[in-house]
Design a protein around this motif. Structure first.
Motif, PDB file in Angstrom:
ATOM      1  N   ILE A  28      22.082  -5.130   2.404  1.00  0.00           N
ATOM      2  CA  ILE A  28      20.750  -5.531   1.964  1.00  0.00           C
ATOM      3  C   ILE A  28      20.815  -6.098   0.551  1.00  0.00           C
ATOM      4  N   LYS A  29      20.212  -7.257   0.366  1.00  0.00           N
ATOM      5  CA  LYS A  29      20.102  -7.845  -0.966  1.00  0.00           C
ATOM      6  C   LYS A  29      19.020  -7.098  -1.723  1.00  0.00           C
ATOM      7  N   ARG A  30      19.408  -6.494  -2.825  1.00  0.00           N
ATOM      8  CA  ARG A  30      18.502  -5.602  -3.526  1.00  0.00           C
ATOM      9  C   ARG A  30      17.787  -6.308  -4.684  1.00  0.00           C
ATOM     10  N   PRO A  31      16.453  -6.220  -4.742  1.00  0.00           N
ATOM     11  CA  PRO A  31      15.729  -6.726  -5.906  1.00  0.00           C
ATOM     12  C   PRO A  31      15.827  -5.734  -7.059  1.00  0.00           C
ATOM     13  N   LYS A  32      15.358  -6.162  -8.208  1.00  0.00           N
ATOM     14  CA  LYS A  32      15.335  -5.245  -9.348  1.00  0.00           C
ATOM     15  C   LYS A  32      14.302  -4.146  -9.126  1.00  0.00           C
ATOM     16  N   TRP A  33      13.120  -4.530  -8.600  1.00  0.00           N
ATOM     17  CA  TRP A  33      11.992  -3.625  -8.484  1.00  0.00           C
ATOM     18  C   TRP A  33      11.626  -3.326  -7.034  1.00  0.00           C
ATOM     19  N   SER A  34      11.169  -2.112  -6.810  1.00  0.00           N
ATOM     20  CA  SER A  34      10.423  -1.771  -5.596  1.00  0.00           C
ATOM     21  C   SER A  34       9.124  -1.129  -6.039  1.00  0.00           C
ATOM     22  N   VAL A  35       8.019  -1.812  -5.803  1.00  0.00           N
ATOM     23  CA  VAL A  35       6.706  -1.233  -6.069  1.00  0.00           C
ATOM     24  C   VAL A  35       6.166  -0.746  -4.733  1.00  0.00           C
ATOM     25  N   MET A  36       6.160   0.555  -4.551  1.00  0.00           N
ATOM     26  CA  MET A  36       5.774   1.172  -3.295  1.00  0.00           C
ATOM     27  C   MET A  36       4.403   1.824  -3.482  1.00  0.00           C
ATOM     28  N   VAL A  37       3.459   1.466  -2.605  1.00  0.00           N
ATOM     29  CA  VAL A  37       2.062   1.875  -2.772  1.00  0.00           C
ATOM     30  C   VAL A  37       1.661   2.800  -1.631  1.00  0.00           C
ATOM     31  N   PRO A  38       1.693   4.127  -1.838  1.00  0.00           N
ATOM     32  CA  PRO A  38       1.224   5.054  -0.806  1.00  0.00           C
ATOM     33  C   PRO A  38      -0.297   5.053  -0.734  1.00  0.00           C
ATOM     34  N   THR A  39      -0.833   5.005   0.485  1.00  0.00           N
ATOM     35  CA  THR A  39      -2.283   5.004   0.660  1.00  0.00           C
ATOM     36  C   THR A  39      -2.700   6.010   1.719  1.00  0.00           C
ATOM     37  N   TYR A  40      -3.922   6.488   1.555  1.00  0.00           N
ATOM     38  CA  TYR A  40      -4.573   7.290   2.596  1.00  0.00           C
ATOM     39  C   TYR A  40      -6.067   7.296   2.285  1.00  0.00           C
ATOM     40  N   ASN A  41      -6.808   6.583   3.087  1.00  0.00           N
ATOM     41  CA  ASN A  41      -8.272   6.521   2.942  1.00  0.00           C
ATOM     42  C   ASN A  41      -8.705   6.122   1.526  1.00  0.00           C
ATOM     43  N   CYS A  42      -8.035   5.120   0.965  1.00  0.00           N
ATOM     44  CA  CYS A  42      -8.412   4.662  -0.382  1.00  0.00           C
ATOM     45  C   CYS A  42      -8.433   3.138  -0.465  1.00  0.00           C
ATOM     46  N   ALA A  43      -8.726   2.480   0.650  1.00  0.00           N
ATOM     47  CA  ALA A  43      -8.715   1.011   0.675  1.00  0.00           C
ATOM     48  C   ALA A  43      -9.738   0.409  -0.280  1.00  0.00           C
ATOM     49  N   THR A  44     -10.777   1.172  -0.622  1.00  0.00           N
ATOM     50  CA  THR A  44     -11.791   0.693  -1.564  1.00  0.00           C
ATOM     51  C   THR A  44     -11.169   0.305  -2.899  1.00  0.00           C
ATOM     52  N   TYR A  45     -10.136   1.032  -3.300  1.00  0.00           N
ATOM     53  CA  TYR A  45      -9.506   0.805  -4.594  1.00  0.00           C
ATOM     54  C   TYR A  45      -8.224  -0.020  -4.497  1.00  0.00           C
ATOM     55  N   GLU A  66       5.268  -3.149  -1.312  1.00  0.00           N
ATOM     56  CA  GLU A  66       4.964  -2.673   0.039  1.00  0.00           C
ATOM     57  C   GLU A  66       3.955  -1.533  -0.011  1.00  0.00           C
ATOM     58  N   VAL A  67       2.958  -1.602   0.860  1.00  0.00           N
ATOM     59  CA  VAL A  67       1.978  -0.527   1.034  1.00  0.00           C
ATOM     60  C   VAL A  67       2.437   0.352   2.198  1.00  0.00           C
ATOM     61  N   VAL A  68       2.485   1.654   1.951  1.00  0.00           N
ATOM     62  CA  VAL A  68       2.900   2.620   2.968  1.00  0.00           C
ATOM     63  C   VAL A  68       1.702   3.521   3.265  1.00  0.00           C
ATOM     64  N   ASP A  69       1.079   3.296   4.411  1.00  0.00           N
ATOM     65  CA  ASP A  69      -0.161   3.995   4.748  1.00  0.00           C
ATOM     66  C   ASP A  69       0.122   5.248   5.568  1.00  0.00           C
ATOM     67  N   ASP A  70      -0.462   6.366   5.123  1.00  0.00           N
ATOM     68  CA  ASP A  70      -0.241   7.655   5.785  1.00  0.00           C
ATOM     69  C   ASP A  70      -1.275   7.868   6.893  1.00  0.00           C
ATOM     70  N   CYS A  71      -1.429   6.814   7.721  1.00  0.00           N
ATOM     71  CA  CYS A  71      -2.318   6.867   8.880  1.00  0.00           C
ATOM     72  C   CYS A  71      -3.781   7.097   8.477  1.00  0.00           C
ATOM     73  N   SER A  72      -4.319   6.173   7.682  1.00  0.00           N
ATOM     74  CA  SER A  72      -5.712   6.270   7.235  1.00  0.00           C
ATOM     75  C   SER A  72      -6.660   6.319   8.424  1.00  0.00           C
ATOM     76  N   THR A  73      -7.778   7.028   8.249  1.00  0.00           N
ATOM     77  CA  THR A  73      -8.721   7.236   9.354  1.00  0.00           C
ATOM     78  C   THR A  73     -10.092   6.633   9.106  1.00  0.00           C
ATOM     79  N   ILE A  74     -10.423   6.319   7.843  1.00  0.00           N
ATOM     80  CA  ILE A  74     -11.790   5.874   7.574  1.00  0.00           C
ATOM     81  C   ILE A  74     -11.861   4.470   6.985  1.00  0.00           C
ATOM     82  N   ASP A  75     -10.733   3.812   6.813  1.00  0.00           N
ATOM     83  CA  ASP A  75     -10.758   2.451   6.268  1.00  0.00           C
ATOM     84  C   ASP A  75      -9.553   1.679   6.786  1.00  0.00           C
ATOM     85  N   ASP A  76      -9.409   0.446   6.335  1.00  0.00           N
ATOM     86  CA  ASP A  76      -8.387  -0.458   6.871  1.00  0.00           C
ATOM     87  C   ASP A  76      -7.571  -1.064   5.736  1.00  0.00           C
ATOM     88  N   PRO A  77      -6.565  -0.337   5.243  1.00  0.00           N
ATOM     89  CA  PRO A  77      -5.760  -0.878   4.143  1.00  0.00           C
ATOM     90  C   PRO A  77      -4.973  -2.124   4.545  1.00  0.00           C
TER      91      PRO A  77
END
Length: 332
Positions: A28-45, A66-77
């Motif tokens: 895998i060609k590796r970038p300098k950064w990984s910005v990983m965004v965990p979400t759960y029912n916070c698509a508003t923000y 990359e956004v990693v969603d923990d199976c949100s139930t009330i919104d659509d990230p």
């Protein structure tokens, strides 16, 4: 310096082993950064979160987002990712909700960059954050953890507070004592080298509220850390039903007790009596708050926990503490 050889046996004595994090495969060609965004029912923000990163985006060769969603139930990230990311931001949805700490480990596992920034889907970075961290990696190449201070903001982004400076961490250090009794950093301001996790494991899933504090202490004690005095991120504060439930039962304090037990095993300069005093004060404060709110059940639960903690203290310590409380009561 605290080595993995010392830390892992001490953790295992408590029945805790950091989850294994696989290394990034060589193909895998590796970038300098990984910005990983965990979400759960916070698509508003989430829109604000992604926009703040994309404004500093150095390009696909340099940054994985990359956004990693923990199976949100009330919104659509995913819809927010499509709209804001326009193909630049990847989206991964887990098959079931596993809780925040396990989702942090999923973020690490999916990251490919040399530097990993886990940015919660309701927090955001301020201009210059990634440049400042890059400068720290140049000035302190041997460190594992790099971080900035943060603003506390409300739902509307209005600043409520600013985190304190950490003078002992403004130069490279391997002393974790800044994290012994409170969480001095928030995820939004913390960047850790990906290879550290491949060697020393991920977040302890047995911890609920304090997994971050344990990780910051572990990373600094093993690999060193440095924190800029600049305020370059925003940490959002809002009503949390999960946190409230933990406070009602006192389980947030029990989580702190578990963390303090780990620290007592790991670090020779850790003060167990000070830790118990902090736990007792928190339990008593929560008991008072719930009593004022009319929640007698929660107040009693916290007060019973307070008494249990007090009974674990030496008699002289208990006496001195009682005298301080009485003095405060008469001077108010």
């Amino acid at each position: 310096m605290t080595s993995r050889a010392l830390i892992l046996p001490q953790l295992s004595k408590q029945g805790l082993i950091p989850p294994l994090i696989q290394s990034v495969t060589p193909d895998i060609k590796r970038p300098k950064w990984s910005v990983m965004v965990p979400t759960y029912n916070c698509a508003t923000y989430l829109r604000k979160t992604l926009e703040s990163v994309l404004e500093q985006d150095p390009g696909t060769d340099q940054m994985q987002i990359e956004v990693v969603d923990d199976c949100s139930t009330i919104d659509d990230p995913e819809a927010v990712v499509r709209e804001v990311g326009k193909g630049r931001v990847k989206f991964f949805r887990k098959s079931h909700n596993a809780g925040p700490v396990k989702n942090f480990n999923t973020c690490i596992t999916r990251s490919t960059g040399h530097l990993v920034h886990i940015l919660h889907g309701d927090d955001y970075v301020l201009p210059g954050f990634y440049d400042e961290i890059s400068n720290l990696t140049i000035d302190y190449p041997d460190c594992t953890l790099y971080a900035s201070r943060y603003y506390e903001v409300n739902q509307d982004g209005i600043v409520l507070n600013v985190s304190s400076r950490l003078p002992t961490l403004e130069e490279s250090t391997r002393s974790p004592n800044a994290f012994y009794y409170s969480t001095q950093l928030q995820f939004c301001g913390v960047v850790i080298k990906r290879d550290f996790w491949s060697i020393h494991g991920g977040f302890l899933t047995e911890l609920i509220h304090t997994a971050d504090c344990e990780m910051w202490a572990r990373a600094v004690s093993i690999g060193g850390g440095v924190v800029t005095n600049k305020v370059l991120t925003s940490y959002r504060i809002f009503e949390s039903n999960h946190s409230s439930r933990l406070m009602q039962s006192g389980n947030n304090i029990r989580d702190i007790q578990k963390l303090h037990t780990l620290f007592a095993c790991q670090y020779a300069d850790y003060d167990q009596q000070l830790a118990r005093s902090i736990q007792a004060s928190l339990a008593l404060d929560q008991a008072k708050l719930f009593r004022m709110a009319g929640d007698n059940t929660a107040s009693k639960a916290n007060y019973e926990l307070y008494k249990t903690i007090i009974r674990s203290m030496p008699i002289l310590t208990r006496f001195r503490r009682r005298m301080r409380i009485l003095k405060q009561a008469f001077t108010q």
